[in-house]
Design an enzyme around this catalytic site. Sequence first.
Site, PDB file in Angstrom:
ATOM      1  N   CYS A 106      48.860  33.591  28.888  1.00 31.17           N
ATOM      2  CA  CYS A 106      49.679  34.495  29.697  1.00 31.17           C
ATOM      3  C   CYS A 106      49.225  35.924  29.439  1.00 31.17           C
ATOM      4  CB  CYS A 106      51.166  34.335  29.374  1.00 31.17           C
ATOM      5  SG  CYS A 106      51.596  34.814  27.688  1.00 31.17           S
TER       6      CYS A 106
ATOM      7  N   CYS B 237      49.739  37.230  26.013  1.00 26.93           N
ATOM      8  CA  CYS B 237      48.721  36.850  25.033  1.00 26.93           C
ATOM      9  C   CYS B 237      47.631  37.912  24.966  1.00 26.93           C
ATOM     10  CB  CYS B 237      48.112  35.506  25.403  1.00 26.93           C
ATOM     11  SG  CYS B 237      49.268  34.136  25.459  1.00 26.93           S
TER      12      CYS B 237
ATOM     13  N   ASP C  10      36.483  47.453  54.683  1.00 28.17           N
ATOM     14  CA  ASP C  10      35.040  47.474  54.941  1.00 28.17           C
ATOM     15  C   ASP C  10      34.839  47.282  56.443  1.00 28.17           C
ATOM     16  OD1 ASP C  10      32.163  47.135  54.490  1.00 28.17           O
ATOM     17  OD2 ASP C  10      32.565  45.025  54.916  1.00 28.17           O
TER      18      ASP C  10
ATOM     19  N   ASP D 195      34.061  41.792  52.534  1.00 33.95           N
ATOM     20  CA  ASP D 195      33.464  40.462  52.676  1.00 33.95           C
ATOM     21  C   ASP D 195      32.114  40.327  52.006  1.00 33.95           C
ATOM     22  OD1 ASP D 195      32.012  42.073  54.515  1.00 33.95           O
ATOM     23  OD2 ASP D 195      31.430  40.266  55.614  1.00 33.95           O
TER      24      ASP D 195
ATOM     25  N   ASP E 147      30.961  45.022  48.370  1.00 34.78           N
ATOM     26  CA  ASP E 147      32.376  45.374  48.263  1.00 34.78           C
ATOM     27  C   ASP E 147      32.962  44.959  46.916  1.00 34.78           C
ATOM     28  OD1 ASP E 147      32.444  46.271  50.982  1.00 34.78           O
ATOM     29  OD2 ASP E 147      32.609  44.186  51.632  1.00 34.78           O
TER      30      ASP E 147
END
Length: 753
Positions: A28, A31, A440, A641, A645
């Site tokens: 988690c 942690c 983008d 995409d 990016d």
Amino acid sequence: MDTIFREPTPKTSASDIKKTYPVLEMSCAACAVSVESMLKHTPGVSDAGVNYANQNAWVQFNPKVVSPQELQSAVRSIGYDIVIDAEDPLQVQEEAQRDYYESLKKRTILAIVLSVPVVLIGMSVMDSAEGYWNYIMMVLSAPVIFWLGRSYFINAWKQARHGNANMDTLVALSTGIAFLFSAFTTFNPHFWMMRGQHPHVYFEAAAVIIAFISLGKLLEERAKSTTSSAIKKLMGLQPKTVRIIDGETERDLPIADVQPGNIVLVRPGERIPVDGVVVMGSSFIDESMISGEPIPVEKTMGGAVFAGTINQKGSFRFRAEKVGANTVLARIIQTVQEAQGSKAPVQRLVDKIAGIFVPVVLGISVLTFITWMVVGGPNALTTALLTSVTVLVIACPCALGLATPTAIMVGVGKGAENNILIKDAESLELGYKVNAVVLDKTGTITEGKPVVTDLHWLSIPNGQNQLESVLYALESQSEHPLAEAVTEHIKQKGIAAASVNSFESITGYGVQAQYDGVTYVVGNRKLIEKQNVALNDQVEREADWLREMAKTVVFFASNEQILAIIAIADPVKQTSRQAVDKLHQQGIDVYMLTGDNPQTAAAVAHQTGIRHFQADVLPSDKASFVKQLQANGKVVAMVGDGINDSEALAQADVSIAMGKGSDIAMDVAKMTLITSDLTSVPKALRLSRKTVATIRQNLFWAFIYNLVGIPIAAGVLYPGFGFLLNPMIAGAAMALSSVSVVTNSLRLRVTDL
């Protein structure tokens, strides 16, 4: 080793080094906070950070003061581990995570199998005078709690050694106390009977808590284990070996042995291994991973080439200039590693609250016992024991533990129904805060593939079909990337290529060939001028108009006249304008970033209604732009995409990848739109709002349940109403609180996006 705590060193030393280590056994965000705190407080460490998303820790330390082995010992002391001695630490980490998942899966299934009969027995014979049923339930629940659930007790003890508490502490306390109390009652039922009390046991409550919490952890690990490593895929873009030209001979070298100044040979279809400058030959190179633009770039003598980009049809030699960690690709990898991380999901807040909640509940339980011992009269011990245990039972963290994951699970499922794949809870928990969306251009707002938008015939002396056949023949032999768009356009008409001769490719201009004694050319304006073909005012006006529309203009001509004007562009998706309008309606600012030229960027922005845009943007510029927006107080969602990016996606608060984009973009992003339909972006942000609202409702009721239930369990109603809460009723109330949380989360399934 015993860890010595001290305040982190505020300043770094000149002898400090910075290392990254895979971290094992983190389950988690809390942690990650514990590991980071332990590393920061280790002598010799000047700074450290733990990335829960990719399970890595970076440590800046003085190797003269502290060794990697001592760092590992410090982390191990609180129940975690780091990989320091391995040829491939990432592989060690992946194997450990896979083994942990399989182990957790077996333990969870077995816990459920053993818990079901305990619950059935508890429900059907709770008032039975036959004591052997209690022994059966004890035998079935003991392995669930102390064997299958041992990790909760071990982790709770390790946290307690350092003065911390988390959800594991709550689980260990509530199940441990409930089991020990029930075991005492099982062996000594007459203790309660002699005092006029029925000998209740709570084995089923303890066993079910372990099964429920283990199931939640299993679902979380499953989601984590199915996500592939973005960093490994980025590294895979670089070839393992390089072909070096040494005098008149060729030889292959490992990529690590390449030095600046080496002459490298690149053949058609190969990836470029390192950054450098072309010294012989020419070709077109797909640099979409750097620029995001779909049209390959022509490289001739003196042109710069970059690692990870793909050579097209030509062959060339280049001089290596930047190798290893200095290449553009290596810098992208480093940036993604540093920026890709968890941004403190709601569950981290729950764990923090649990750290306060545990000692408070313990204090209330002890205070309840003491109070009833003082004022309880003849049955003081009995009442004191029952009320103090009831406080611990009713304070079970089940509802608190289920509040966030159940809402997230339903929200993720709802997203999938609407073509939105959500990688983890973080994106859902942050999306509702987004007030700036960065888009983008290529492949996100536009289709991402150049197509012919206009083919205007000006003069047809021998018939259009015959000329299209000649045009098809020239473009089908051309190496220029735009030629494919023209051939695809003509191919759809069913026209065959003419048989041309004397074909010639003119670098930087276009192509020419002869057909039936006439020379035909396809290319740019420079080629037309070189052939001395006249450009009249009509042709000039039409070409200028097409360029203003952000289209690339190509001319088809004979040696006497212009025959056709061809316009090629990357068209805007039909739903892009609608998506931008919806984002504006939600009060979100929309920005467009592109590596394309300003003229094209302005045209696309105008078509889609985007008010803010930047052109000629490099990958690092995109990430810097996102940082700038964040510095100005914006919560930023990045939609992209391509590999170019990935830095910006990793930097953004919420990252969204288009489904038809690159694998690396989808790996870095926390959400993926399956359909590449931009209208899914406002839907995803609305889903985030509704999911976060559900999480808040769940947490509210979970805490209200404890705020109301704990005082009642402690006996505050007894003086006025003579009411003491039975521990069995407390157990039922605990179960009811969990059911209410799950039911509230399920309401998300019917919500409208």
